[in-house]
Design a protein around this motif. Structure first.
Motif, PDB file in Angstrom:
ATOM      1  N   PRO A 221      92.398  -7.140  -8.911  1.00 18.75           N
ATOM      2  CA  PRO A 221      91.686  -6.734  -7.984  1.00 18.75           C
ATOM      3  C   PRO A 221      91.721  -7.590  -6.752  1.00 18.75           C
ATOM      4  O   PRO A 221      92.368  -8.666  -6.810  1.00 18.75           O
ATOM      5  CB  PRO A 221      90.385  -6.555  -8.655  1.00 18.75           C
ATOM      6  CG  PRO A 221      90.274  -7.335  -9.552  1.00 18.75           C
ATOM      7  CD  PRO A 221      91.842  -7.821  -9.976  1.00 18.75           C
ATOM      8  N   HIS A 222      91.223  -7.262  -5.598  1.00 19.12           N
ATOM      9  CA  HIS A 222      90.913  -8.165  -4.519  1.00 19.12           C
ATOM     10  C   HIS A 222      89.768  -8.174  -3.675  1.00 19.12           C
ATOM     11  O   HIS A 222      89.132  -7.160  -3.655  1.00 19.12           O
ATOM     12  CB  HIS A 222      92.340  -7.582  -3.547  1.00 19.12           C
ATOM     13  CG  HIS A 222      91.968  -6.198  -2.916  1.00 19.12           C
ATOM     14  ND1 HIS A 222      91.328  -5.976  -1.808  1.00 19.12           N
ATOM     15  CD2 HIS A 222      92.123  -5.013  -3.753  1.00 19.12           C
ATOM     16  CE1 HIS A 222      91.377  -4.743  -1.429  1.00 19.12           C
ATOM     17  NE2 HIS A 222      91.926  -4.287  -2.616  1.00 19.12           N
ATOM     18  N   THR A 223      89.789  -9.209  -2.752  1.00 20.54           N
ATOM     19  CA  THR A 223      88.531  -9.169  -1.913  1.00 20.54           C
ATOM     20  C   THR A 223      88.482  -8.223  -1.243  1.00 20.54           C
ATOM     21  O   THR A 223      89.473  -7.598  -0.769  1.00 20.54           O
ATOM     22  CB  THR A 223      88.569 -10.849  -1.416  1.00 20.54           C
ATOM     23  OG1 THR A 223      89.714 -10.817  -0.436  1.00 20.54           O
ATOM     24  CG2 THR A 223      88.375 -11.643  -2.163  1.00 20.54           C
ATOM     25  N   ARG A 224      87.428  -7.774  -0.313  1.00 20.81           N
ATOM     26  CA  ARG A 224      87.102  -6.700   0.423  1.00 20.81           C
ATOM     27  C   ARG A 224      87.872  -5.398   0.142  1.00 20.81           C
ATOM     28  O   ARG A 224      88.261  -4.516   0.808  1.00 20.81           O
ATOM     29  CB  ARG A 224      87.637  -7.331   2.034  1.00 20.81           C
ATOM     30  CG  ARG A 224      86.985  -8.338   2.295  1.00 20.81           C
ATOM     31  CD  ARG A 224      86.863  -8.544   3.938  1.00 20.81           C
ATOM     32  NE  ARG A 224      87.856  -9.154   4.303  1.00 20.81           N
ATOM     33  CZ  ARG A 224      88.754  -8.691   5.376  1.00 20.81           C
ATOM     34  NH1 ARG A 224      88.464  -7.430   5.892  1.00 20.81           N
ATOM     35  NH2 ARG A 224      89.742  -9.227   5.851  1.00 20.81           N
ATOM     36  N   CYS A 225      87.655  -5.052  -1.286  1.00 22.82           N
ATOM     37  CA  CYS A 225      88.212  -3.900  -1.709  1.00 22.82           C
ATOM     38  C   CYS A 225      87.059  -2.855  -1.474  1.00 22.82           C
ATOM     39  O   CYS A 225      85.748  -2.940  -1.847  1.00 22.82           O
ATOM     40  CB  CYS A 225      88.532  -3.947  -3.217  1.00 22.82           C
ATOM     41  SG  CYS A 225      88.989  -2.235  -3.874  1.00 22.82           S
ATOM     42  N   ALA A 226      87.594  -1.462  -0.785  1.00 21.09           N
ATOM     43  CA  ALA A 226      86.666  -0.464  -0.526  1.00 21.09           C
ATOM     44  C   ALA A 226      85.864  -0.063  -2.039  1.00 21.09           C
ATOM     45  O   ALA A 226      84.711   0.450  -2.010  1.00 21.09           O
ATOM     46  CB  ALA A 226      87.249   0.500   0.012  1.00 21.09           C
TER      47      ALA A 226
ATOM     48  N   THR B 230      97.340  -3.628  -9.908  1.00 22.11           N
ATOM     49  CA  THR B 230      96.531  -4.058  -9.063  1.00 22.11           C
ATOM     50  C   THR B 230      96.135  -2.669  -7.904  1.00 22.11           C
ATOM     51  O   THR B 230      96.584  -1.640  -8.467  1.00 22.11           O
ATOM     52  CB  THR B 230      97.132  -4.923  -8.020  1.00 22.11           C
ATOM     53  OG1 THR B 230      96.640  -5.659  -7.039  1.00 22.11           O
ATOM     54  CG2 THR B 230      98.535  -4.237  -7.392  1.00 22.11           C
ATOM     55  N   CYS B 231      95.462  -3.078  -6.913  1.00 20.76           N
ATOM     56  CA  CYS B 231      94.930  -2.053  -6.032  1.00 20.76           C
ATOM     57  C   CYS B 231      95.869  -1.287  -5.359  1.00 20.76           C
ATOM     58  O   CYS B 231      97.059  -1.840  -4.858  1.00 20.76           O
ATOM     59  CB  CYS B 231      93.968  -2.469  -5.305  1.00 20.76           C
ATOM     60  SG  CYS B 231      92.778  -1.170  -4.181  1.00 20.76           S
ATOM     61  N   MET B 232      95.826  -0.228  -4.840  1.00 21.22           N
ATOM     62  CA  MET B 232      96.672   0.474  -3.727  1.00 21.22           C
ATOM     63  C   MET B 232      96.549  -0.234  -2.443  1.00 21.22           C
ATOM     64  O   MET B 232      97.430   0.425  -1.671  1.00 21.22           O
ATOM     65  CB  MET B 232      96.303   2.155  -3.880  1.00 21.22           C
ATOM     66  CG  MET B 232      94.843   2.204  -3.125  1.00 21.22           C
ATOM     67  SD  MET B 232      94.168   4.049  -3.449  1.00 21.22           S
ATOM     68  CE  MET B 232      95.212   4.766  -2.028  1.00 21.22           C
ATOM     69  N   ASP B 233      95.639  -1.137  -2.285  1.00 24.15           N
ATOM     70  CA  ASP B 233      95.477  -1.516  -0.948  1.00 24.15           C
ATOM     71  C   ASP B 233      96.645  -2.195  -0.015  1.00 24.15           C
ATOM     72  O   ASP B 233      97.627  -2.741  -0.867  1.00 24.15           O
ATOM     73  CB  ASP B 233      94.591  -2.653  -0.782  1.00 24.15           C
ATOM     74  CG  ASP B 233      93.746  -3.143   0.581  1.00 24.15           C
ATOM     75  OD1 ASP B 233      92.827  -2.884   0.553  1.00 24.15           O
ATOM     76  OD2 ASP B 233      94.499  -3.622   1.184  1.00 24.15           O
ATOM     77  N   SER B 234      97.080  -1.521   0.903  1.00 24.44           N
ATOM     78  CA  SER B 234      98.217  -1.892   1.787  1.00 24.44           C
ATOM     79  C   SER B 234      98.431  -3.370   2.157  1.00 24.44           C
ATOM     80  O   SER B 234      99.301  -3.809   2.611  1.00 24.44           O
ATOM     81  CB  SER B 234      98.232  -1.020   3.049  1.00 24.44           C
ATOM     82  OG  SER B 234      97.106  -1.190   3.752  1.00 24.44           O
TER      83      SER B 234
HETATM   84 ZN   LIG Z   1      91.321  -2.209  -3.145  1.00 24.92          ZN
END
Ligand SMILES: [Zn+2]
Length: 165
Positions: A89-94, A36-40
């Protein structure tokens, strides 16, 4: 030794005082691996009801199945009890909502220097990239057919996982 990390080290001392994870063998107890993404905004264990010890987690910008992610999954499957893989992955990912030029401009403005040499792995079409990534895992010669692989997009506004592949 005073440091820039004092607050975190103090929290670690408290963590260690109540430490209950000793003696783990490092396998994925629930047989799960997550890319998955690094998103916090993402809690990879919590989102699927798992706890420390249950899963192998591999994170990077965008939650992509890179060569190193595949390396982790092969190790997970053959040595660490993994038999289900989720690519999330996820929504609103940069990484999926900006162009390479936009990200380079922002980083250059922050860094005050040219960043054209720095790679940023942007995602032009998130669902297509997810399908490709799942295929990379499924078709890997060292990932047996018995391993179940799923692609999901995590909604950072609702907490829901939406199956895609
Ligand atoms: Zn992301």
């Amino acid at each position: 030794m005073p440091s820039d990390f004092d607050d975190l080290i103090a929290a670690n001392r408290d963590f260690a005082a109540h430490f209950e994870l000793a003696g783990f063998d490092g396998v994925a107890r629930a047989g799960v691996a997550i890319v998955t993404c690094m998103d916090s905004r993402i809690d990879p264990l919590g989102m699927v009801g798992l706890k420390p010890g249950d899963a192998k987690i591999f994170r990077n910008p965008g939650g992509r199945v890179t060569d190193q992610a595949l390396e982790a999954l092969v190790l997970g499957v053959h040595l660490l009890n993994v038999d289900r893989v989720l690519v999330i992955p996820h929504t609103r990912c940069a990484m999926a909502s900006s162009t390479l030029e936009q990200v380079r401009e922002k980083v250059a403005a922050s860094a005050g220097q040219d960043v054209s040499w720095q790679t940023f792995s942007m995602v032009a079409d998130q669902r297509a990239a997810l399908a490709d990534d799942v295929h990379k895992v499924v078709s890997h010669p060292l990932i047996p057919d018995s391993v179940k692989v799923g692609g999901f997009i995590y909604d950072v506004d609702t907490g829901l996982l939406n199956p895609v592949v």
